[in-house]
Design a protein around this motif. Structure first.
Motif: not given
Length: 397
Positions: A253-260
């Motif tokens: 997800t986008a939120r997972q990508m942002a955190a990564a």
């Protein structure tokens, strides 16, 4: 490979028989081989065979009194120029990823300070199982080179990816890893790249996505690694092999990508190629949403996803060069210029995706910056990636 020392760990799978040919090829290329035979591997090849081919003692146990009085597993793990695990079974890679050290092979893998190459071989379903996918991502994130398996018929009668690559191909990868590193234009630089789509779940079955294949982002990651950079590739859900020398982190997800992205900082360059979904469902259903026969469509309430590019540009850990991408279907340059001003990036690389670009093999890039527009002609995506990386290296130098 002349004069190099290879430590070869042989896992327990039918593909272990190919390790014998690999030993022969390594020695033919001038390197020395020391074999570590796991208990599982000993059911497929013998220590006698490996000793005869390598002309070195074969190590089989952590509980060798003479060797372990001298801390043999520590010496063994650090005396080699390269550690090769072949075949790397699903079980062996799982133990490597977890940091388990319950036999000689896994203990020396945990104790080594040398590069490690894992060559997987297993049943297709085992290779595609989420646990194996997760373990491979962990190993690559730890800096271990994991070759992609070949596709074909298997000893179990099934067909698909999971076959051990042929020994000449493995030997070529060993030679590549042992080759003296010539400084590239991005040597010493950390390049952070995002690639592919994001999937935003609606329920356990459905999701919001786009047509991005990830090919352009992966090509840029490969070109940056070839230029000598330390590359962190954060990939959405795509079915692409990891480029050699690239540390890959898989997200959905986008939120997972942002955190990564945040966790991967600091970086010298950020190239945000991923086609991140702008919106996600406000509420994700825990079960599949069913039709009730009334003819009414259930409402889908959307909320904005985090703006990864804009957030990165405002970060106090902002890379020296931030490159965003703009996939447009009309007024490509106008939209790219507006995005450049809105996001605060250094460059926006725009492309027209109205036709064959998403999922295709060619692309035409327009690099938009405060200095103007630099347009590249249509070319294969790997060539476009190399051209972009050259321009980035020129700016950094």
């Amino acid at each position: 490979m002349n004069g190099k020392r290879i430590l070869l760990i042989i896992g327990g799978g039918i593909a272990a028989y190919k390790a014998c040919e690999l030993v022969r090829l390594i020695r033919k290329n001038g390197a020395e081989v020391t074999c570590v035979l796991t208990e599982g591997g000993s059911h497929f090849v013998t220590a006698m065979t490996l000793a005869a081919l390598s002309e070195n003692p074969v190590h089989t146990t952590l509980w060798d009194l003479k060797n372990e009085v001298e801390m043999g597993h520590i010496q063994l793990s650090r005396a080699a120029d390269l550690v090769v695990v072949c075949p790397a079974t699903a079980d062996l890679m799982a133990r490597m990823a977890a940091g388990i050290a319950d036999d000689l092979a896994t203990t020396l893998l945990l104790a080594t300070d040398k590069p490690v190459l894992a060559v997987p071989a297993m049943n297709v379903r085992m290779w595609q199982h989420p646990a194996t996918v997760r373990n491979v991502a962990t190993l690559r994130g730890d800096g271990i080179t994991v070759l992609e398996p070949d596709e074909g018929a298997m000893a179990c009668g099934e067909y698909g990816p999971g076959r051990l690559p042929e020994p000449p191909e493995i030997c070529a990868e060993i030679a590549r890893l042992l080759a003296p590193a010539s400084p590239g234009p991005l040597t010493g630089k950390h390049v952070l790249i995002t690639a592919g789509p994001t999937h935003e779940p609606i329920d356990p079955v459905r999701y919001i996505a786009n047509r991005s294949s990830g090919k352009q982002g992966f090509a840029i990651a490969a070109a940056a690694a070839q230029a000598g950079a330390q590359v962190t590739l954060i990939a959405g859900p795509v079915n692409l092999p990891t480029p050699p020398g690239v540390a890959r982190i898989d997200v959905e997800t986008a939120r997972q990508m942002a955190a990564a992205v945040d966790a991967a900082l600091p970086a010298d360059v950020a190239i945000m190629v991923a086609a991140v979904a702008d919106w996600r469902s406000a509420d994700t259903a825990g079960q599949k949403i069913k039709k009730d026969g009334s003819g009414q469509v259930p409402p889908l309430h959307l909320v904005e996803n985090p703006d990864i590019l804009a957030t990165l540009c405002k970060s106090d850990r902002r890379p020296a060069l931030v490159v965003g991408f703009a996939a447009e279907t009309n007024d490509v340059l106008a939209h790219a210029k507006a995005k450049l001003a809105r996001k605060g990036a250094d460059w926006i690389v725009a492309n027209d995706v109205a036709t064959h670009v998403m999922g295709g093999e060619i692309n035409a890039l327009h690099i938009v910056s405060a200095a103007g527009v630099d347009s590249l002609p249509e070319m294969p995506k790997d060539a476009a990636a190399a051209a972009l990386v050259r321009k980035i290296a020129d700016v950094l130098s």
